[in-house]
Design an enzyme around this catalytic site. Structure first.
Site, PDB file in Angstrom:
ATOM      1  N   LYS A 213      13.991   5.831 -12.400  1.00 26.86           N
ATOM      2  CA  LYS A 213      12.624   6.303 -12.182  1.00 26.86           C
ATOM      3  C   LYS A 213      11.659   5.123 -12.028  1.00 26.86           C
ATOM      4  O   LYS A 213      10.824   5.074 -11.120  1.00 26.86           O
ATOM      5  CB  LYS A 213      12.197   7.187 -13.355  1.00 26.86           C
ATOM      6  CG  LYS A 213      10.741   7.540 -13.384  1.00 26.86           C
ATOM      7  CD  LYS A 213      10.372   8.443 -12.245  1.00 26.86           C
ATOM      8  CE  LYS A 213       8.880   8.521 -12.042  1.00 26.86           C
ATOM      9  NZ  LYS A 213       8.510   9.458 -11.001  1.00 26.86           N
ATOM     10  N   CYS A 267       1.086   6.858 -11.247  1.00 25.46           N
ATOM     11  CA  CYS A 267       2.496   6.448 -11.349  1.00 25.46           C
ATOM     12  C   CYS A 267       2.715   5.032 -10.857  1.00 25.46           C
ATOM     13  O   CYS A 267       3.146   4.151 -11.607  1.00 25.46           O
ATOM     14  CB  CYS A 267       3.358   7.383 -10.516  1.00 25.46           C
ATOM     15  SG  CYS A 267       3.040   9.098 -10.884  1.00 25.46           S
TER      16      CYS A 267
HETATM   17  N1  SAJ Z   1      -0.217   3.426  -0.750  1.00 27.16           N
HETATM   18  C1  SAJ Z   1      -0.595   2.376   0.063  1.00 27.16           C
HETATM   19  N2  SAJ Z   1       0.181   2.094   1.150  1.00 27.16           N
HETATM   20  C2  SAJ Z   1       1.289   2.823   1.452  1.00 27.16           C
HETATM   21  C3  SAJ Z   1       1.663   3.875   0.606  1.00 27.16           C
HETATM   22  C4  SAJ Z   1       0.891   4.168  -0.492  1.00 27.16           C
HETATM   23  O1  SAJ Z   1      -1.594   1.696  -0.169  1.00 27.16           O
HETATM   24  O2  SAJ Z   1       1.919   2.516   2.482  1.00 27.16           O
HETATM   25  C5  SAJ Z   1      -1.045   3.741  -1.939  1.00 27.16           C
HETATM   26  C6  SAJ Z   1      -1.690   5.113  -1.856  1.00 27.16           C
HETATM   27  O3  SAJ Z   1      -2.874   5.065  -1.104  1.00 27.16           O
HETATM   28  C7  SAJ Z   1      -1.943   5.414  -3.327  1.00 27.16           C
HETATM   29  C8  SAJ Z   1      -0.744   4.761  -4.002  1.00 27.16           C
HETATM   30  O4  SAJ Z   1      -0.208   3.840  -3.071  1.00 27.16           O
HETATM   31  O5  SAJ Z   1      -3.135   4.795  -3.789  1.00 27.16           O
HETATM   32  C9  SAJ Z   1       0.337   5.710  -4.439  1.00 27.16           C
HETATM   33  O6  SAJ Z   1       0.561   6.721  -3.488  1.00 27.16           O
HETATM   34  P1  SAJ Z   1       2.008   7.247  -3.076  1.00 27.16           P
HETATM   35  O7  SAJ Z   1       1.851   8.294  -2.036  1.00 27.16           O
HETATM   36  O8  SAJ Z   1       2.869   6.101  -2.715  1.00 27.16           O
HETATM   37  O9  SAJ Z   1       2.646   7.809  -4.415  1.00 27.16           O
HETATM   38  P2  SAJ Z   1       2.198   8.856  -5.558  1.00 27.16           P
HETATM   39  O10 SAJ Z   1       1.607   8.078  -6.684  1.00 27.16           O
HETATM   40  O11 SAJ Z   1       1.423  10.000  -5.037  1.00 27.16           O
HETATM   41  O12 SAJ Z   1       3.648   9.429  -6.001  1.00 27.16           O
HETATM   42  C10 SAJ Z   1       4.674   8.505  -6.358  1.00 27.16           C
HETATM   43  C11 SAJ Z   1       5.955   8.868  -5.583  1.00 27.16           C
HETATM   44  N3  SAJ Z   1       6.931   7.799  -5.748  1.00 27.16           N
HETATM   45  C12 SAJ Z   1       7.541   7.214  -4.689  1.00 27.16           C
HETATM   46  O13 SAJ Z   1       7.267   7.508  -3.548  1.00 27.16           O
HETATM   47  C13 SAJ Z   1       8.564   6.176  -5.004  1.00 27.16           C
HETATM   48  C14 SAJ Z   1       6.509  10.196  -6.095  1.00 27.16           C
HETATM   49  O14 SAJ Z   1       7.761  10.502  -5.477  1.00 27.16           O
HETATM   50  C15 SAJ Z   1       6.697  10.140  -7.608  1.00 27.16           C
HETATM   51  O15 SAJ Z   1       7.221  11.367  -8.129  1.00 27.16           O
HETATM   52  C16 SAJ Z   1       5.350   9.885  -8.230  1.00 27.16           C
HETATM   53  O16 SAJ Z   1       4.891   8.594  -7.766  1.00 27.16           O
HETATM   54  C17 SAJ Z   1       5.503   9.899  -9.743  1.00 27.16           C
HETATM   55  O17 SAJ Z   1       5.123  10.929 -10.349  1.00 27.16           O
HETATM   56  O18 SAJ Z   1       6.086   8.959 -10.298  1.00 27.16           O
END
Ligand code: SAJ
Length: 420
Positions: A213, A267
């Site tokens: 995780k 997360c």
């Molecule tokens: N972000 C960027 N650039 C990107 C991708 C994301 O700047 O290319 C930023 C987003 O804007 C945001 C942050 O990262 O601020 C996180 O967003 P996210 O869409 O990557 O993830 P979360 O926090 O919504 O959900 C994540 C997911 N983990 C992964 O993709 C590895 C989800 O599957 C998990 O279940 C969740 O964390 C969790 O609960 O741990």
């Protein structure tokens, strides 16, 4: 008699509530437990206190059929799932007080044959520590055991991995990673998840499952840090980072993520610390990635201030507050951090646009900033800071924003000269 008839879900938040509702819809009796009385009341009446597509209909259905009930305290059951927050404290160290309180709350009702599952993101060793705690506090119960299913209490870790906005779909379809403190615990937990998960239920150990995780989110954080670092390098050499990424990603083995104003959410900005805290001497890339992503937010604040100071009479549209696109969640949002800084410095000159919120968050309202829709902001502002790539912003045609001086942290307005 079915092996798992009654389930207690401890924690009715973003993960616990959808999971409880899903399990209830599969013919099991579920008791949703939360320490917050208003949550217990809201869910108990068939309503929801979080926003997630399709969750309202499912909760209302399982509550009205009696399959999901709520309570402030656990009661005897076959399965106990712990889905409570595991934040970090001011020193970036894991705060397991909610997990410990959840374990404490089930000690009196645990019985032989029960399955205890931890779903909360947790540092390596937490599941084993829970098993030890149960053993110590309930010496009459046999915990774990040698590989046989012999009426012990079974303890396993199974992290949630769902993406906010797609929780119900991903709860059913994503693969799960299940690690018991013994193989017997793993097998029992696998049988339980197979009752409502269509994805594979992959077996491993509790420690490996905990690290899986953390690895997933630390991996994403590190990859976003790479993109954010690249954006700063591009700025220095006056190169368009979006173009660089677009072309580099045409290579079959390259997939650079998107830069932004920093990393938010509950997360990705937090979980890497669980690894860093356990192995600070080894987790060097992860540590640096955290720093790079945090510094990116400060860099955007500096650049916004420089642009606004150059235009002393301009109004400033802050486009987006949430931690990512098309949701209403402000947790750890870098956009919110930028907006708060600008609001504190420029007050009413700042006009906030957030189509997913009905009103300004109180911290911002204190600075008497404006709150308006994107059309009004485009009419009344000369500067725009794009902080979130909401669909509403992407659709704005060039003609309606040509007059603006823009800092576009998400690369959504690529048809005009861009600052990243
Ligand atoms: N972000 C960027 N650039 C990107 C991708 C994301 O700047 O290319 C930023 C987003 O804007 C945001 C942050 O990262 O601020 C996180 O967003 P996210 O869409 O990557 O993830 P979360 O926090 O919504 O959900 C994540 C997911 N983990 C992964 O993709 C590895 C989800 O599957 C998990 O279940 C969740 O964390 C969790 O609960 O741990």
């Amino acid at each position: 008699m079915p092996e798992f008839q009654k389930v207690v879900m401890i924690g009715l938040g973003y993960i616990g509530l959808p999971t409880a509702a899903l399990i209830a819809s599969r013919g099991m009796q579920v008791v949703g437990v939360d320490t917050k009385e208003d949550v217990v009341r809201t869910v108990g009446s068939g309503a929801i206190h979080i926003s997630e597509p399709d969750l309202d209909g499912l909760v209302s259905k399982v509550v009205s059929s009696g399959a999901l009930v709520t309570a402030t305290k656990p009661q005897p059951a076959d399965v106990f799932i712990i889905a409570v927050p595991t934040p970090i404290d001011g020193d970036n160290r894991p705060d397991l007080s909610s997990v410990n309180a959840a374990v404490e709350s089930i000690l009196d009702v645990l019985a032989p044959g029960n399955l205890v599952i931890l779903e909360s993101t947790s540092p390596i060793g937490t599941t084993e520590a829970i098993a030890r705690r149960i053993s110590e506090r309930r010496p009459d119960l046999h915990v774990g055991t040698n590989g046989k299913e012999d009426g012990s209490v079974y303890v396993a870790y199974c992290p949630e991995r769902v993406l906010p906005g797609r929780i119900l779909t991903e709860l059913i379809n994503n693969d799960r990673c299940i690690g018991g403190i013994t193989p017997a615990c793993t097998r029992r937990a696998q049988r339980f998840y197979k009752m409502f998960v269509r994805g594979a239920c992959v077996a491993t150990t509790a420690r490996a499952a905990e690290l899986v995780k953390l690895t997933e989110n630390a991996f994403r954080d590190t990859n976003i840090a790479f993109a954010n670092e690249l954006s700063l390098i591009c700025d220095r050499f006056d190169i368009n980072v979006w173009e660089v990424i677009d072309i580099a990603n045409r290579h079959p083995r390259v997939n650079v993520l998107r830069p932004g104003p920093g990393v938010g959410g509950h997360c990705i900005a937090i979980d890497p610390w669980f690894i860093i805290d356990s192995a600070p001497d080894l987790a060097r890339v992860m540590r640096t990635s955290r720093d790079v992503n945090n510094q990116k937010t400060h860099r955007i604040i500096e650049r916004a201030e420089a642009l606004i100071d150059d235009h002393p009479y301009a109004n400033v549209a802050c486009c987006g507050l949430t931690f990512k696109a098309n949701i209403d969640d402000l947790r750890e949002s870098p956009a919110m951090e930028v907006a708060l800084h600008l609001a504190a410095k420029y007050g009413p000159r700042v006009k906030v646009v957030e189509p997913n919120l009905r009103r300004l968050p109180p911290d911002l309202a204190d600075h008497r900033v404006g709150f308006m829709n994107i059309d009004e902001a485009l009419r009344s502002c000369e500067i725009a800071i794009v902080l979130v790539d909401h669909d509403e912003f992407k659709m704005i045609p060039l003609a309606e924003r040509r007059h603006l001086d823009v800092i576009d942290t998400r690369g959504i307005w690529q048809d005009m000269p861009v600052r990243t």
